[in-house]
Design an enzyme around this catalytic site. Structure first.
Site, PDB file in Angstrom:
ATOM      1  N   ASP A  47      -7.895  -5.401   0.044  1.00  0.00           N
ATOM      2  CA  ASP A  47      -8.391  -6.250  -1.034  1.00  0.00           C
ATOM      3  C   ASP A  47      -7.984  -7.706  -0.900  1.00  0.00           C
ATOM      4  O   ASP A  47      -8.400  -8.544  -1.695  1.00  0.00           O
ATOM      5  CB  ASP A  47      -7.889  -5.720  -2.383  1.00  0.00           C
ATOM      6  CG  ASP A  47      -8.514  -4.382  -2.712  1.00  0.00           C
ATOM      7  OD1 ASP A  47      -9.716  -4.218  -2.444  1.00  0.00           O
ATOM      8  OD2 ASP A  47      -7.808  -3.502  -3.226  1.00  0.00           O
ATOM      9  N   HIS A  61       0.849  -1.192   0.000  1.00  0.00           N
ATOM     10  CA  HIS A  61       0.000   0.000   0.000  1.00  0.00           C
ATOM     11  C   HIS A  61       0.875   1.229   0.000  1.00  0.00           C
ATOM     12  O   HIS A  61       1.939   1.233   0.628  1.00  0.00           O
ATOM     13  CB  HIS A  61      -0.905   0.011   1.247  1.00  0.00           C
ATOM     14  CG  HIS A  61      -2.063   0.921   1.101  1.00  0.00           C
ATOM     15  ND1 HIS A  61      -1.979   2.271   1.381  1.00  0.00           N
ATOM     16  CD2 HIS A  61      -3.330   0.693   0.671  1.00  0.00           C
ATOM     17  CE1 HIS A  61      -3.153   2.825   1.138  1.00  0.00           C
ATOM     18  NE2 HIS A  61      -3.981   1.907   0.708  1.00  0.00           N
TER      19      HIS A  61
HETATM   20  N1  CMC Z   1       4.127  -7.429  -4.835  1.00  0.00           N
HETATM   21  C1  CMC Z   1       5.469  -7.363  -4.996  1.00  0.00           C
HETATM   22  N2  CMC Z   1       6.208  -6.249  -4.842  1.00  0.00           N
HETATM   23  C2  CMC Z   1       5.553  -5.134  -4.501  1.00  0.00           C
HETATM   24  C3  CMC Z   1       4.156  -5.100  -4.299  1.00  0.00           C
HETATM   25  C4  CMC Z   1       3.452  -6.301  -4.484  1.00  0.00           C
HETATM   26  N3  CMC Z   1       2.123  -6.339  -4.325  1.00  0.00           N
HETATM   27  N4  CMC Z   1       3.780  -3.865  -3.969  1.00  0.00           N
HETATM   28  C5  CMC Z   1       4.892  -3.120  -3.956  1.00  0.00           C
HETATM   29  N5  CMC Z   1       5.979  -3.891  -4.267  1.00  0.00           N
HETATM   30  C6  CMC Z   1       7.374  -3.440  -4.306  1.00  0.00           C
HETATM   31  C7  CMC Z   1       7.643  -2.656  -5.564  1.00  0.00           C
HETATM   32  O1  CMC Z   1       8.107  -3.483  -6.606  1.00  0.00           O
HETATM   33  C8  CMC Z   1       8.671  -1.651  -5.099  1.00  0.00           C
HETATM   34  O2  CMC Z   1       9.923  -2.292  -5.060  1.00  0.00           O
HETATM   35  P1  CMC Z   1      11.282  -1.442  -5.339  1.00  0.00           P
HETATM   36  O3  CMC Z   1      11.351  -0.428  -4.246  1.00  0.00           O
HETATM   37  O4  CMC Z   1      12.351  -2.471  -5.270  1.00  0.00           O
HETATM   38  O5  CMC Z   1      11.118  -0.838  -6.700  1.00  0.00           O
HETATM   39  C9  CMC Z   1       8.276  -1.366  -3.647  1.00  0.00           C
HETATM   40  O6  CMC Z   1       7.559  -2.540  -3.223  1.00  0.00           O
HETATM   41  C10 CMC Z   1       7.369  -0.147  -3.515  1.00  0.00           C
HETATM   42  O7  CMC Z   1       6.275  -0.310  -4.416  1.00  0.00           O
HETATM   43  P2  CMC Z   1       5.675   0.868  -5.274  1.00  0.00           P
HETATM   44  O8  CMC Z   1       4.955   0.302  -6.446  1.00  0.00           O
HETATM   45  O9  CMC Z   1       6.742   1.878  -5.546  1.00  0.00           O
HETATM   46  O10 CMC Z   1       4.673   1.464  -4.219  1.00  0.00           O
HETATM   47  P3  CMC Z   1       3.445   2.375  -4.534  1.00  0.00           P
HETATM   48  O11 CMC Z   1       3.141   3.080  -3.277  1.00  0.00           O
HETATM   49  O12 CMC Z   1       3.675   3.208  -5.763  1.00  0.00           O
HETATM   50  O13 CMC Z   1       2.266   1.348  -4.909  1.00  0.00           O
HETATM   51  C11 CMC Z   1       0.525  -0.232  -4.671  1.00  0.00           C
HETATM   52  C12 CMC Z   1       1.311   0.898  -4.007  1.00  0.00           C
HETATM   53  C13 CMC Z   1      -0.708  -0.548  -3.812  1.00  0.00           C
HETATM   54  C14 CMC Z   1       0.030   0.222  -6.052  1.00  0.00           C
HETATM   55  C15 CMC Z   1       1.433  -1.480  -4.787  1.00  0.00           C
HETATM   56  O14 CMC Z   1       1.793  -1.944  -3.510  1.00  0.00           O
HETATM   57  C16 CMC Z   1       0.770  -2.588  -5.601  1.00  0.00           C
HETATM   58  O15 CMC Z   1       0.867  -2.613  -6.830  1.00  0.00           O
HETATM   59  N6  CMC Z   1       0.050  -3.567  -4.918  1.00  0.00           N
HETATM   60  C17 CMC Z   1      -0.705  -4.561  -5.612  1.00  0.00           C
HETATM   61  C18 CMC Z   1      -2.050  -3.994  -6.046  1.00  0.00           C
HETATM   62  C19 CMC Z   1      -2.987  -3.802  -4.868  1.00  0.00           C
HETATM   63  O16 CMC Z   1      -3.154  -4.685  -4.044  1.00  0.00           O
HETATM   64  N7  CMC Z   1      -3.660  -2.635  -4.851  1.00  0.00           N
HETATM   65  C20 CMC Z   1      -4.674  -2.334  -3.823  1.00  0.00           C
HETATM   66  C21 CMC Z   1      -4.259  -1.243  -2.902  1.00  0.00           C
HETATM   67  S1  CMC Z   1      -5.332  -1.147  -1.443  1.00  0.00           S
HETATM   68  C22 CMC Z   1      -6.880  -0.709  -2.074  1.00  0.00           C
HETATM   69  C23 CMC Z   1      -6.932   0.686  -2.494  1.00  0.00           C
HETATM   70  O17 CMC Z   1      -7.133   1.552  -1.633  1.00  0.00           O
HETATM   71  O18 CMC Z   1      -6.790   0.950  -3.697  1.00  0.00           O
END
Ligand code: CMC
Length: 429
Positions: free
Chosen positions: A363, A306
């Site tokens: 989720d 998240h």
């Molecule tokens: N599986 C594997 N690696 C992950 C995941 C994951 N689900 N989420 C984040 N990471 C890694 C990512 O690769 C990155 O690694 P690095 O620093 O080495 O590049 C690090 O963790 C930070 O991730 P980010 O994508 O830069 O973080 P963000 O804040 O931009 O994204 C997120 C947040 C929710 C989009 C992301 O965690 C994700 O894609 N999760 C899966 C989709 C998901 O479950 N979304 C629902 C969110 S909760 C409901 C809502 O309110 O929308």
């Protein structure tokens, strides 16, 4: 009042006022920075940008705290139903008994759709995604209710709010009925909100339908934990669209589109698809955890991680507990729940997830409950939208009423071509 921060750039120094929230969140106010220095700030994805001062929801991602109008989400989920939660979010205080009764009564009496709206459903293919239908029909409300579109008229806004809250379950249930080829079931105004929705979803004209009270309780909880989450992608979209003085229906329709994406609300659907894929692939959870760690795989654990929570998402805790209770009560054994729990356990003991502070989010377990209730996977994000609606409305109203609101218009750092001579088509190589 804290003393201002100082920013030195070149041989000049600029003062940035410090803004402190009620929970001591501290921000540097950069709104005058460009006028004074020519500098803008750059923050792709708004990772560290406060777009607004808001008094609706407090979220501390490090501590895993979520409060609606000052009340912990756990307490709200325990004490309120979804409509009372909606009132709290939208109007800012817990309603008196009288206020709550009037609110419920009004919502219960605006549930029907204009008959002509039903023809919208004939215009889309049977397999249309219900989120596409939801956003279109909500946008179309502005064509049917032209009498309540003025964002500056509080009476019109009030009517639109009640219409939206009342009609969204009907719009949602009709989109499901369309997909299964069953007749639309009219709302029943003697039924409370969640019962009415389940009735419209699952009743058919040829037999009686009894709404299961366990399903109602589970649905109430799901809607409440989704009800607001401060400046998330869809809520920011609602604010962004509303900041141009677009009407409430148009703003919410845009929010629904933003919610649809798999990185946001669409993750609940993507998560269940992922869990099913793991089972179909032999149930090797470790293989998928390894894939999620491998950037080249392009695979992420859906329902994990998240932007704000760097701790266990308090909503996921409540939902997991409800999953346990519901499955036990129904004597159901869902292999998806088992795989989800195993996946959580493997991921949470893996250094990659520990270091990056990736925990199950809202989720991760919600799909297991939806499945137990009989909600098809394509409807999961629609349920998220129904839950998030009061939050979207509360933010839209807060923005419209704020004296400091301006049209949302970020800036950019241009990195394209500099001025260059135009070459006419006959002279291009
Ligand atoms: N599986 C594997 N690696 C992950 C995941 C994951 N689900 N989420 C984040 N990471 C890694 C990512 O690769 C990155 O690694 P690095 O620093 O080495 O590049 C690090 O963790 C930070 O991730 P980010 O994508 O830069 O973080 P963000 O804040 O931009 O994204 C997120 C947040 C929710 C989009 C992301 O965690 C994700 O894609 N999760 C899966 C989709 C998901 O479950 N979304 C629902 C969110 S909760 C409901 C809502 O309110 O929308």
């Amino acid at each position: 009042m804290s003393s201002p921060a100082k920013l030195r750039y070149g041989d000049k120094e600029f003062e940035l006022p410090v803004v402190v929230g009620t929970e001591n969140e501290t921000a540097l106010d950069i709104s005058k920075l460009r006028a004074e220095s020519g500098l803008i700030t750059l923050d792709e994805g708004y990772v560290n940008t406060g777009a607004v001062a808001s008094s609706i929801t407090f979220l501390d991602g490090e501590a895993g705290i979520l409060r609606y109008r000052g009340y912990p989400v756990e307490v709200v989920a325990d004490q309120c139903d979804f409509l009372e939660t909606s009132y709290l979010l939208i109007y800012g205080t817990l309603p008196t008994q009288k206020q709550l009764e009037e609110f419920r009564c009004s919502i219960q009496h605006h549930t029907m759709l204009h008959e002509d709206m039903k023809s919208f459903y004939n215009g889309v293919p049977r397999d249309a995604h219900p989120m596409a239908i939801l956003s279109s029909v909500v946008g179309a409300l502005s064509t049917f209710y032209q009498d309540s579109l003025n964002p500056h008229d509080s009476r019109q806004v009030e009517i639109s709010i009640h219409r939206l809250l009342a009609k969204l379950p009907t719009i949602a249930a009709y989109s499901f009925k369309k997909s299964v080829g069953q007749p639309f079931i009219y709302p029943r105004n003697n039924l409370p909100y969640c019962e009415n929705f389940l009735h419209m979803m699952f009743a058919v004209p040829c037999e009686d339908y009894e709404v299961d009270p366990d399903f109602v309780r589970a649905l109430e909880l799901l809607l409440i934990v989704h009800a607001d989450h401060e400046q998330n992608c869809s809520t920011s979209t609602v604010r962004m669209v509303g900041s141009s003085n677009a009407n409430l229906f148009a703003s919410i329709s845009a929010g629904i589109c933003a919610l649809w994406g798999p990185l946001h609300g669409g993750a609940n659907e993507a998560c269940v698809n992922m869990l099913e894929q793991i089972i179909a692939d032999g149930g090797d959870v470790k293989k998928y955890v390894a894939m999620a760690k491998d950037k080249k795989s392009g695979f992420r654990l859906m329902g994990f991680g998240h932007r704000v929570y760097k701790n266990y998402d308090p909503r996921a805790k409540l939902i997991k507990h409800q999953c346990d209770r519901l499955l036990a009560k129904l004597s159901l054994k869902d292999p998806l729940f088992d795989v989800a729990q195993e996946l959580e356990q493997v991921a949470l003991s893996d250094p990659y997830f520990i270091e990056k502070k990736l925990y199950p989010n809202v989720d991760f377990y919600s799909g297991v409950i939806y499945r137990a209730i009989g909600i098809p996977v394509q409807m999961f994000t629609v349920l998220f939208a129904m839950g998030r609606l009061p939050g979207w409305i509360a933010h839209w109203v807060e923005m419209q009423r704020s004296e400091t609101t301006r049209i949302c218009r970020p800036r950019q750092v241009y990195v394209g071509e500099k001025l260059r001579p135009f070459v006419s088509v006959k002279d291009r190589g």
